[in-house]
Write an enzyme that holds these catalytic residues in place. Structure first.
Site, PDB file in Angstrom:
ATOM      1  N   SER A 144      34.423  34.822  48.527  1.00 47.24           N
ATOM      2  CA  SER A 144      33.718  35.784  47.786  1.00 47.24           C
ATOM      3  C   SER A 144      32.696  34.638  47.277  1.00 47.24           C
ATOM      4  O   SER A 144      32.602  32.787  47.674  1.00 47.24           O
ATOM      5  CB  SER A 144      34.143  35.315  46.389  1.00 47.24           C
ATOM      6  N   TYR A 157      40.838  34.854  39.448  1.00 47.94           N
ATOM      7  CA  TYR A 157      40.249  35.266  40.494  1.00 47.94           C
ATOM      8  C   TYR A 157      39.795  34.613  41.656  1.00 47.94           C
ATOM      9  O   TYR A 157      39.536  34.117  42.319  1.00 47.94           O
ATOM     10  CB  TYR A 157      39.254  36.408  40.155  1.00 47.94           C
TER      11      TYR A 157
HETATM   12  P1  NAD Z   1      36.188  47.878  45.093  1.00 46.86           P
HETATM   13  O1  NAD Z   1      36.914  47.462  43.558  1.00 46.86           O
HETATM   14  O2  NAD Z   1      35.290  49.165  45.074  1.00 46.86           O
HETATM   15  O3  NAD Z   1      37.409  47.565  46.012  1.00 46.86           O
HETATM   16  C1  NAD Z   1      38.568  47.156  46.445  1.00 46.86           C
HETATM   17  C2  NAD Z   1      39.090  47.928  46.887  1.00 46.86           C
HETATM   18  O4  NAD Z   1      40.241  47.379  47.230  1.00 46.86           O
HETATM   19  C3  NAD Z   1      39.548  49.144  46.557  1.00 46.86           C
HETATM   20  O5  NAD Z   1      39.637  49.947  47.829  1.00 46.86           O
HETATM   21  C4  NAD Z   1      41.674  49.097  45.756  1.00 46.86           C
HETATM   22  O6  NAD Z   1      41.950  50.579  46.141  1.00 46.86           O
HETATM   23  C5  NAD Z   1      42.004  48.081  47.028  1.00 46.86           C
HETATM   24  N1  NAD Z   1      43.025  47.353  46.193  1.00 46.86           N
HETATM   25  C6  NAD Z   1      42.780  47.174  44.665  1.00 46.86           C
HETATM   26  N2  NAD Z   1      44.079  46.911  44.330  1.00 46.86           N
HETATM   27  C7  NAD Z   1      45.161  46.988  45.289  1.00 46.86           C
HETATM   28  C8  NAD Z   1      46.412  47.360  45.551  1.00 46.86           C
HETATM   29  N3  NAD Z   1      47.193  46.614  44.786  1.00 46.86           N
HETATM   30  N4  NAD Z   1      47.095  47.359  46.768  1.00 46.86           N
HETATM   31  C9  NAD Z   1      45.829  47.672  47.805  1.00 46.86           C
HETATM   32  N5  NAD Z   1      44.861  47.848  47.558  1.00 46.86           N
HETATM   33  C10 NAD Z   1      44.107  47.698  46.560  1.00 46.86           C
HETATM   34  O7  NAD Z   1      35.420  46.214  44.965  1.00 46.86           O
HETATM   35  P2  NAD Z   1      34.730  45.742  46.450  1.00 46.86           P
HETATM   36  O8  NAD Z   1      33.901  44.906  45.999  1.00 46.86           O
HETATM   37  O9  NAD Z   1      34.215  46.746  47.236  1.00 46.86           O
HETATM   38  O10 NAD Z   1      35.287  44.942  46.589  1.00 46.86           O
HETATM   39  C11 NAD Z   1      36.534  44.079  48.133  1.00 46.86           C
HETATM   40  C12 NAD Z   1      36.933  43.269  48.623  1.00 46.86           C
HETATM   41  O11 NAD Z   1      35.507  41.980  48.595  1.00 46.86           O
HETATM   42  C13 NAD Z   1      37.255  42.219  47.750  1.00 46.86           C
HETATM   43  O12 NAD Z   1      38.362  41.276  48.069  1.00 46.86           O
HETATM   44  C14 NAD Z   1      37.033  41.026  46.297  1.00 46.86           C
HETATM   45  O13 NAD Z   1      36.956  40.547  45.455  1.00 46.86           O
HETATM   46  C15 NAD Z   1      35.359  41.350  47.857  1.00 46.86           C
HETATM   47  N6  NAD Z   1      34.253  40.639  47.027  1.00 46.86           N
HETATM   48  C16 NAD Z   1      33.405  42.084  46.450  1.00 46.86           C
HETATM   49  C17 NAD Z   1      32.216  41.108  45.969  1.00 46.86           C
HETATM   50  C18 NAD Z   1      31.243  42.474  45.007  1.00 46.86           C
HETATM   51  O14 NAD Z   1      29.995  41.629  45.220  1.00 46.86           O
HETATM   52  N7  NAD Z   1      31.762  43.470  44.746  1.00 46.86           N
HETATM   53  C19 NAD Z   1      32.147  39.672  45.986  1.00 46.86           C
HETATM   54  C20 NAD Z   1      32.690  38.875  46.647  1.00 46.86           C
HETATM   55  C21 NAD Z   1      33.725  39.795  47.309  1.00 46.86           C
END
Ligand code: NAD
Length: 252
Positions: A144, A157
């Site tokens: 991230s 986080y």
């Molecule tokens: P999102 O909330 O759409 O997806 C998160 C996913 O993690 C979902 O599919 C959910 O089912 C899964 N998940 C959550 N808890 C879980 C558990 N206990 N067991 C199994 N699966 C679980 O969010 P996203 O933005 O797609 O995030 C994906 C990754 O990218 C994460 O690690 C997030 O920290 C990272 N990220 C996102 C961003 C952003 O701007 N969206 C930026 C940097 C990093």
């Protein structure tokens, strides 16, 4: 040149594959030829599953709660049982809890660390062990911008995502000489459920957009090229790297 990025015959495990960035990551790998184990928890897998199958790739769905040791163990066992091997592991599942540090509950802190960090270790350990045995493999952890910065009201986080970079480097040091590449992708501000609260806050949304040189939020599609690069032989000499996919956020 296209052979460098070809994933035909490779098996990829993607956690959190039902929506958001995980869906984009899974579809990118499938487009490059990989078969998939789609790991989901409380998110319907059908959309990703249908899209992978429409590309002519195989996919199995593994339901698992990655906040527990048992959930991570089940993922490894199910993927190995379905395909007999795993070539690519993408540790994407993650959660965020937005509360100021003084009020941040210990339960929230622990849950964030369990999903964002502990499951990354457990899955990398169990599937990395198999990759070392087969002499090849690619592990890609999703970091991230808060791998580098402190963030606002998200202490758990931020701690978890800093640790993901450290773990990426620790595993890379151990396994680079044994055919297994461990790297990370640090997405910038991407339009998914994870960041909905930020986009709904007019001031934060404007401030964020003003700082992104590309002038827009990222999308799950923006993850496809970088993940195929790190999952393919195009990146065989990369180890312990954290690749920013952020529209230039970190350069400001
Ligand atoms: P999102 O909330 O759409 O997806 C998160 C996913 O993690 C979902 O599919 C959910 O089912 C899964 N998940 C959550 N808890 C879980 C558990 N206990 N067991 C199994 N699966 C679980 O969010 P996203 O933005 O797609 O995030 C994906 C990754 O990218 C994460 O690690 C997030 O920290 C990272 N990220 C996102 C961003 C952003 O701007 N969206 C930026 C940097 C990093």
């Amino acid at each position: 040149m296209s052979k460098l990025f070809d994933l035909t015959g490779k098996v990829a495990v993607v956690t959190g594959a039902g929506r958001g960035l995980g869906q984009g990551l899974a579809l990118g790998l499938a487009e490059a030829g990989a078969d998939l184990a789609l790991v989901v928890n409380r998110t319907a897998p059908e959309e990703t599953l249908k899209a992978v199958e429409a590309l002519g790739r195989k996919a199995v769905v593994v339901e698992a709660d990655l906040s527990s040791e048992e959930g991570a163990a089940r993922v490894s066992a199910a993927a190995l049982e379905a395909y007999g091997k795993v070539d690519i592991l993408v540790n994407n599942a993650g959660i965020i809890r937005r509360t100021p540090a003084a009020e941040h509950s210990y339960a929230d802190w622990q849950e964030v660390l369990d999903v964002n960090l502990n499951s990354v270790f457990l899955l990398s350990q169990s599937l990395g062990r198999e990759m070392v045995k087969q002499g090849s493999g690619k592990i890609i952890n999703i970091a991230s911008m808060l791998t580098f910065q402190g963030g606002i009201n998200v202490p758990g986080y931020t701690a978890s995502k800093h640790a993901v970079a450290g773990l990426t480097k620790a595993l890379a040091n151990e396994w680079a000489g044994r055919g297994v590449n461990v790297n990370a992708i640090a997405p910038g501000y991407m339009s998914t459920d994870n960041t909905e609260a930020l986009r709904n806050d007019e001031t934060r949304n404007r401030q964020i957009l003003e700082r992104i040189p590309s002038g827009r939020w990222g999308t799950p599609e923006d993850m496809k090229g970088p993940v195929v690069f790190l999952a393919s032989s195009a990146s065989d000499y990369m180890s312990g790297h954290v690749l920013c996919v952020d529209g230039g956020w970190m350069t400001r």
